[in-house]
Write a protein that holds these residues in place. Structure first.
Motif, PDB file in Angstrom:
ATOM      1  N   GLY A  63       0.779  -1.216   0.000  1.00 21.63           N
ATOM      2  CA  GLY A  63       0.000   0.000   0.000  1.00 21.63           C
ATOM      3  C   GLY A  63       0.820   1.279   0.000  1.00 21.63           C
ATOM      4  N   ARG A  64       2.126   1.164   0.072  1.00 25.47           N
ATOM      5  CA  ARG A  64       2.956   2.374   0.084  1.00 25.47           C
ATOM      6  C   ARG A  64       3.020   2.962  -1.309  1.00 25.47           C
ATOM      7  NH1 ARG A  64       8.376   1.907   3.482  1.00 25.47           N
ATOM      8  NH2 ARG A  64       8.536   3.941   2.532  1.00 25.47           N
ATOM      9  N   THR A  65       2.936   4.258  -1.379  1.00 25.02           N
ATOM     10  CA  THR A  65       3.045   4.916  -2.668  1.00 25.02           C
ATOM     11  C   THR A  65       4.408   5.574  -2.850  1.00 25.02           C
ATOM     12  OG1 THR A  65       2.060   6.914  -1.746  1.00 25.02           O
ATOM     13  CG2 THR A  65       0.573   5.352  -2.843  1.00 25.02           C
ATOM     14  N   ASP A  66       5.238   5.572  -1.788  1.00 21.23           N
ATOM     15  CA  ASP A  66       6.546   6.206  -1.890  1.00 21.23           C
ATOM     16  C   ASP A  66       7.645   5.221  -2.279  1.00 21.23           C
ATOM     17  OD1 ASP A  66       6.396   4.907   0.565  1.00 21.23           O
ATOM     18  OD2 ASP A  66       7.699   6.354   1.568  1.00 21.23           O
ATOM     19  N   GLU A  67       7.312   3.946  -2.422  1.00 25.76           N
ATOM     20  CA  GLU A  67       8.319   2.960  -2.846  1.00 25.76           C
ATOM     21  C   GLU A  67       8.647   3.192  -4.312  1.00 25.76           C
ATOM     22  OE1 GLU A  67       9.963   0.434  -1.362  1.00 25.76           O
ATOM     23  OE2 GLU A  67       9.032   0.637   0.602  1.00 25.76           O
ATOM     24  N   ARG A  68       9.915   3.223  -4.615  1.00 26.72           N
ATOM     25  CA  ARG A  68      10.330   3.328  -6.004  1.00 26.72           C
ATOM     26  C   ARG A  68      10.100   1.993  -6.693  1.00 26.72           C
ATOM     27  NH1 ARG A  68      14.133   5.739  -3.021  1.00 26.72           N
ATOM     28  NH2 ARG A  68      15.668   4.089  -3.313  1.00 26.72           N
ATOM     29  N   LEU A  69       9.831   2.035  -7.984  1.00 35.07           N
ATOM     30  CA  LEU A  69       9.563   0.806  -8.731  1.00 35.07           C
ATOM     31  C   LEU A  69      10.704  -0.193  -8.613  1.00 35.07           C
ATOM     32  CD1 LEU A  69       7.831   1.985 -12.019  1.00 35.07           C
ATOM     33  CD2 LEU A  69       6.840   0.675 -10.137  1.00 35.07           C
ATOM     34  N   ALA A  70      11.929   0.293  -8.681  1.00 30.50           N
ATOM     35  CA  ALA A  70      13.071  -0.613  -8.583  1.00 30.50           C
ATOM     36  C   ALA A  70      13.051  -1.359  -7.253  1.00 30.50           C
ATOM     37  CB  ALA A  70      14.385   0.149  -8.750  1.00 30.50           C
ATOM     38  N   GLN A  71      12.674  -0.681  -6.189  1.00 28.17           N
ATOM     39  CA  GLN A  71      12.579  -1.327  -4.873  1.00 28.17           C
ATOM     40  C   GLN A  71      11.489  -2.394  -4.873  1.00 28.17           C
ATOM     41  OE1 GLN A  71      12.030   2.413  -2.733  1.00 28.17           O
ATOM     42  NE2 GLN A  71      13.768   1.845  -1.430  1.00 28.17           N
ATOM     43  N   LEU A  72      10.349  -2.066  -5.462  1.00 28.63           N
ATOM     44  CA  LEU A  72       9.245  -3.023  -5.512  1.00 28.63           C
ATOM     45  C   LEU A  72       9.601  -4.245  -6.344  1.00 28.63           C
ATOM     46  CD1 LEU A  72       6.250  -0.550  -5.908  1.00 28.63           C
ATOM     47  CD2 LEU A  72       6.818  -1.928  -3.897  1.00 28.63           C
ATOM     48  N   PHE A  73      10.211  -4.034  -7.512  1.00 27.79           N
ATOM     49  CA  PHE A  73      10.613  -5.159  -8.358  1.00 27.79           C
ATOM     50  C   PHE A  73      11.610  -6.041  -7.624  1.00 27.79           C
ATOM     51  CE2 PHE A  73       9.997  -2.278 -12.310  1.00 27.79           C
ATOM     52  CZ  PHE A  73       8.644  -2.563 -12.348  1.00 27.79           C
TER      53      PHE A  73
ATOM     54  N   ALA B 178      12.132  -6.293  -4.343  1.00 22.60           N
ATOM     55  CA  ALA B 178      11.525  -6.958  -3.192  1.00 22.60           C
ATOM     56  C   ALA B 178      10.670  -8.143  -3.627  1.00 22.60           C
ATOM     57  CB  ALA B 178      10.688  -5.964  -2.390  1.00 22.60           C
ATOM     58  N   ALA B 179       9.917  -7.975  -4.705  1.00 20.99           N
ATOM     59  CA  ALA B 179       9.084  -9.080  -5.204  1.00 20.99           C
ATOM     60  C   ALA B 179       9.959 -10.236  -5.658  1.00 20.99           C
ATOM     61  CB  ALA B 179       8.191  -8.592  -6.346  1.00 20.99           C
ATOM     62  N   TYR B 180      11.026  -9.935  -6.376  1.00 24.08           N
ATOM     63  CA  TYR B 180      11.947 -10.981  -6.836  1.00 24.08           C
ATOM     64  C   TYR B 180      12.576 -11.702  -5.645  1.00 24.08           C
ATOM     65  CZ  TYR B 180      16.071 -13.224  -8.723  1.00 24.08           C
ATOM     66  OH  TYR B 180      17.045 -14.146  -9.016  1.00 24.08           O
ATOM     67  N   GLU B 181      13.052 -10.942  -4.671  1.00 25.64           N
ATOM     68  CA  GLU B 181      13.686 -11.533  -3.493  1.00 25.64           C
ATOM     69  C   GLU B 181      12.716 -12.432  -2.738  1.00 25.64           C
ATOM     70  OE1 GLU B 181      16.905 -11.308  -2.486  1.00 25.64           O
ATOM     71  OE2 GLU B 181      17.405 -10.096  -4.227  1.00 25.64           O
ATOM     72  N   GLN B 182      11.486 -11.977  -2.568  1.00 22.54           N
ATOM     73  CA  GLN B 182      10.496 -12.774  -1.847  1.00 22.54           C
ATOM     74  C   GLN B 182      10.169 -14.074  -2.582  1.00 22.54           C
ATOM     75  OE1 GLN B 182       8.957 -12.319   1.231  1.00 22.54           O
ATOM     76  NE2 GLN B 182      10.592 -10.822   1.444  1.00 22.54           N
ATOM     77  N   MET B 183      10.001 -13.987  -3.902  1.00 29.16           N
ATOM     78  CA  MET B 183       9.717 -15.205  -4.669  1.00 29.16           C
ATOM     79  C   MET B 183      10.900 -16.154  -4.628  1.00 29.16           C
ATOM     80  SD  MET B 183       7.314 -14.434  -7.953  1.00 29.16           S
ATOM     81  CE  MET B 183       7.035 -16.172  -8.241  1.00 29.16           C
ATOM     82  N   ARG B 184      12.090 -15.618  -4.791  1.00 31.46           N
ATOM     83  CA  ARG B 184      13.290 -16.459  -4.794  1.00 31.46           C
ATOM     84  C   ARG B 184      13.469 -17.136  -3.440  1.00 31.46           C
ATOM     85  NH1 ARG B 184      19.359 -14.322  -5.937  1.00 31.46           N
ATOM     86  NH2 ARG B 184      18.974 -13.412  -3.910  1.00 31.46           N
ATOM     87  N   GLU B 185      13.286 -16.402  -2.363  1.00 29.24           N
ATOM     88  CA  GLU B 185      13.407 -16.989  -1.021  1.00 29.24           C
ATOM     89  C   GLU B 185      12.371 -18.090  -0.812  1.00 29.24           C
ATOM     90  OE1 GLU B 185      15.637 -16.672   1.403  1.00 29.24           O
ATOM     91  OE2 GLU B 185      16.801 -15.254   0.214  1.00 29.24           O
ATOM     92  N   ARG B 186      11.150 -17.841  -1.251  1.00 31.58           N
ATOM     93  CA  ARG B 186      10.081 -18.838  -1.108  1.00 31.58           C
ATOM     94  C   ARG B 186      10.427 -20.108  -1.893  1.00 31.58           C
ATOM     95  NH1 ARG B 186       3.783 -17.513  -1.734  1.00 31.58           N
ATOM     96  NH2 ARG B 186       4.407 -16.324   0.070  1.00 31.58           N
ATOM     97  N   ILE B 187      10.893 -19.946  -3.109  1.00 31.28           N
ATOM     98  CA  ILE B 187      11.228 -21.094  -3.961  1.00 31.28           C
ATOM     99  C   ILE B 187      12.375 -21.891  -3.352  1.00 31.28           C
ATOM    100  CG2 ILE B 187      12.212 -21.718  -6.205  1.00 31.28           C
ATOM    101  CD1 ILE B 187      10.503 -19.248  -7.287  1.00 31.28           C
ATOM    102  N   TYR B 188      13.414 -21.221  -2.879  1.00 30.71           N
ATOM    103  CA  TYR B 188      14.560 -21.938  -2.309  1.00 30.71           C
ATOM    104  C   TYR B 188      14.223 -22.572  -0.965  1.00 30.71           C
ATOM    105  CZ  TYR B 188      17.851 -21.126  -6.011  1.00 30.71           C
ATOM    106  OH  TYR B 188      18.503 -21.185  -7.220  1.00 30.71           O
ATOM    107  N   ALA B 189      13.327 -21.981  -0.205  1.00 31.13           N
ATOM    108  CA  ALA B 189      12.880 -22.608   1.040  1.00 31.13           C
ATOM    109  C   ALA B 189      12.158 -23.909   0.724  1.00 31.13           C
ATOM    110  CB  ALA B 189      11.975 -21.664   1.824  1.00 31.13           C
ATOM    111  N   ARG B 190      11.343 -23.885  -0.299  1.00 29.18           N
ATOM    112  CA  ARG B 190      10.637 -25.105  -0.703  1.00 29.18           C
ATOM    113  C   ARG B 190      11.587 -26.122  -1.310  1.00 29.18           C
ATOM    114  NH1 ARG B 190       5.079 -22.328  -2.969  1.00 29.18           N
ATOM    115  NH2 ARG B 190       4.347 -21.681  -0.916  1.00 29.18           N
TER     116      ARG B 190
END
Length: 146
Positions: free
Chosen positions: A6-16, A18-30
């Motif tokens: 819901g933050r509107t002050d996040e830069r797109l690069a940060q969002l991209f 963070a999303a990549y990091e979260q998916m990668r962490e989830r995949i490697y945990a599995r």
């Protein structure tokens, strides 16, 4: 707000990122749960870029956007773990060729399956239409940036 949702002050690069990091962490945990406990997210720099017939360390480094020395460290680590074999390149004995072992092929197949499962979870959460729109928007962003 303290979180990124819901933050509107996040830069797109940060969002991209963070999303990549979260998916990668989830995949490697599995992946750990599937018998690949020794793989780390950093290994994806090798596993995502290696050709079926093998790849030179310098080529892997270029594809991953990292130094040859850093890629050498990762490939040596994966060799010690039994995921890749490193030997001379038959077309140029001075160059090193990195090839997946049977264990490496199993890992890549598992990581691919887990990645597709993670995408399916996003589709279930967001809906197929929204996910398709997100994918289209991401492709447009990449086209503009390239």
């Amino acid at each position: 707000m303290s979180d990124a949702i819901g933050r509107t002050d996040e830069r797109l690069a940060q969002l991209f990122s963070a999303a990549y990091e979260q998916m990668r962490e989830r995949i490697y945990a599995r992946a750990r749960d599937c018998g690949f406990a020794d793989l780390r997210p950093a290994h994806s720099s090798v596993l995502r870029h290696i050709d079926a017939e093998g790849s030179r360390v310098v080529t892997l480094a270029e594809r991953a956007g990292m130094t040859k020395q850093s890629m050498g460290y990762l490939t040596d680590s994966l060799a010690r773990l039994g995921y890749v074999a490193i030997g001379p390149d038959p077309s140029d004995g001075r160059a090193k060729l990195v090839r997946l072992t049977g264990r490496g092929e199993e890992a890549v197949a598992t990581l691919t399956r887990l990645s597709l499962e993670a995408e399916a979870e996003l589709r279930d959460a967001l809906g197929a239409e929204r996910l398709a729109g997100l994918r289209a928007a991401m492709n447009e962003v990449l086209a503009v940036l390239r």
